[in-house]
Design a protein around this motif. Sequence first.
Motif, PDB file in Angstrom:
ATOM      1  N   ALA A  48     -13.745   5.587  -2.871  1.00  0.00           N
ATOM      2  CA  ALA A  48     -12.357   5.940  -2.525  1.00  0.00           C
ATOM      3  C   ALA A  48     -11.605   6.326  -3.799  1.00  0.00           C
ATOM      4  O   ALA A  48     -10.666   5.648  -4.223  1.00  0.00           O
TER       5      ALA A  48
ATOM      6  N   VAL B 195     -14.142   0.054   6.421  1.00  0.00           N
ATOM      7  CA  VAL B 195     -13.408  -0.542   5.304  1.00  0.00           C
ATOM      8  C   VAL B 195     -13.153  -2.035   5.515  1.00  0.00           C
ATOM      9  O   VAL B 195     -12.480  -2.664   4.706  1.00  0.00           O
TER      10      VAL B 195
ATOM     11  N   GLN C 207     -10.585  -3.596  -0.294  1.00  0.00           N
ATOM     12  CA  GLN C 207      -9.810  -3.920  -1.493  1.00  0.00           C
ATOM     13  C   GLN C 207      -9.608  -5.427  -1.654  1.00  0.00           C
ATOM     14  O   GLN C 207      -8.807  -5.867  -2.468  1.00  0.00           O
TER      15      GLN C 207
ATOM     16  N   LEU D 111      -5.540   1.322  -4.237  1.00  0.00           N
ATOM     17  CA  LEU D 111      -6.644   0.719  -4.983  1.00  0.00           C
ATOM     18  C   LEU D 111      -6.449   0.895  -6.483  1.00  0.00           C
ATOM     19  O   LEU D 111      -6.625  -0.053  -7.253  1.00  0.00           O
ATOM     20  N   HIS D 112      -6.066   2.091  -6.904  1.00  0.00           N
ATOM     21  CA  HIS D 112      -5.846   2.326  -8.334  1.00  0.00           C
ATOM     22  C   HIS D 112      -4.694   1.473  -8.860  1.00  0.00           C
ATOM     23  O   HIS D 112      -4.728   0.993  -9.995  1.00  0.00           O
TER      24      HIS D 112
ATOM     25  N   SER E 275     -10.713  -6.593   3.661  1.00  0.00           N
ATOM     26  CA  SER E 275     -10.789  -5.143   3.500  1.00  0.00           C
ATOM     27  C   SER E 275     -11.631  -4.793   2.279  1.00  0.00           C
ATOM     28  O   SER E 275     -12.025  -5.653   1.483  1.00  0.00           O
TER      29      SER E 275
ATOM     30  N   ARG F 246      -9.495   8.540  -4.507  1.00  0.00           N
ATOM     31  CA  ARG F 246      -8.104   8.989  -4.418  1.00  0.00           C
ATOM     32  C   ARG F 246      -7.197   7.951  -3.774  1.00  0.00           C
ATOM     33  O   ARG F 246      -6.055   8.260  -3.428  1.00  0.00           O
ATOM     34  N   ASP F 247      -7.674   6.753  -3.628  1.00  0.00           N
ATOM     35  CA  ASP F 247      -6.878   5.693  -2.998  1.00  0.00           C
ATOM     36  C   ASP F 247      -5.876   5.160  -4.017  1.00  0.00           C
ATOM     37  O   ASP F 247      -6.226   4.420  -4.933  1.00  0.00           O
ATOM     38  N   ARG F 248      -4.607   5.535  -3.844  1.00  0.00           N
ATOM     39  CA  ARG F 248      -3.581   5.149  -4.814  1.00  0.00           C
ATOM     40  C   ARG F 248      -3.337   3.650  -4.817  1.00  0.00           C
ATOM     41  O   ARG F 248      -3.066   3.065  -5.868  1.00  0.00           O
TER      42      ARG F 248
ATOM     43  N   GLN G  18      -1.410   5.907   2.750  1.00  0.00           N
ATOM     44  CA  GLN G  18      -2.603   5.102   2.844  1.00  0.00           C
ATOM     45  C   GLN G  18      -2.325   4.025   3.875  1.00  0.00           C
ATOM     46  O   GLN G  18      -1.563   3.100   3.629  1.00  0.00           O
TER      47      GLN G  18
ATOM     48  N   THR H 238     -15.924  -0.083  -4.218  1.00  0.00           N
ATOM     49  CA  THR H 238     -14.877   0.563  -3.425  1.00  0.00           C
ATOM     50  C   THR H 238     -14.309   1.773  -4.153  1.00  0.00           C
ATOM     51  O   THR H 238     -14.086   2.838  -3.553  1.00  0.00           O
TER      52      THR H 238
ATOM     53  N   ARG I 202       0.842  -1.190   0.000  1.00  0.00           N
ATOM     54  CA  ARG I 202       0.000   0.000   0.000  1.00  0.00           C
ATOM     55  C   ARG I 202       0.886   1.252   0.000  1.00  0.00           C
ATOM     56  O   ARG I 202       1.968   1.276   0.550  1.00  0.00           O
TER      57      ARG I 202
END
Length: 203
Positions: free
Chosen positions: A103, A164, A42, A109-110, A40, A105-107, A15, A99, A11
């Motif tokens: 979220a 989460v 993710q 996740l991207h 989670s 802006r969750d790097r 984050q 998700t 991660r």
Amino acid sequence: MSTGTGDRRNRSRGQDAPRLRAGLRSALAAVADMPAIVVSNQLDVVATNALGRALLAPALGEGRSNLARFVFLDENTSTAFYPEWDRIADEHVDWLRATAAQARRDRALHRLIGELSTVSPPFRTRWSSERLRACYPPRVTVDHPLVGELDLIREDLMPVADPVLTLRVYTAEPGTATAERLSILASWIQDSALDDRADTKPA
């Protein structure tokens, strides 16, 4: 009870990985006679009880802790483990899509979605589709390498204090072959634990 590591170490800084509260940890430990995991948003497996780890052993092998990576990046193993692989694959994509909507802006996740889209054509096709999210039945079938086919009822419990995280419990209808096979798996775990303790005793 064990906690997942592996993919959570990847991660991004800034984050934080999901933390398991003492109350949720105790709740997981209290589920002793059924497979249970904490997952989670993710699809990282954050923690398991002993039976949950044994049930999902093929998915959690080789230091892996993310269920989506198991399904899409190890198709030989995951299609053997999940007889209804296409439905499971759809569920995982819909879970990550939900998700991502919350979220943006969750790097981490991207990065996960980018990895799956690049490496897995089945994921890429599903992710790019515009179909509406389906409502899936709470049943899941797995073909376990030790005890054979298990027809399980899956309950996802979402703690208010941990938005989460999800406590996922697998149960079986009483008196069914699945219930008997889960008992066999539990006995195997106990026997293995006894063997491990015997091996660690001084000669």
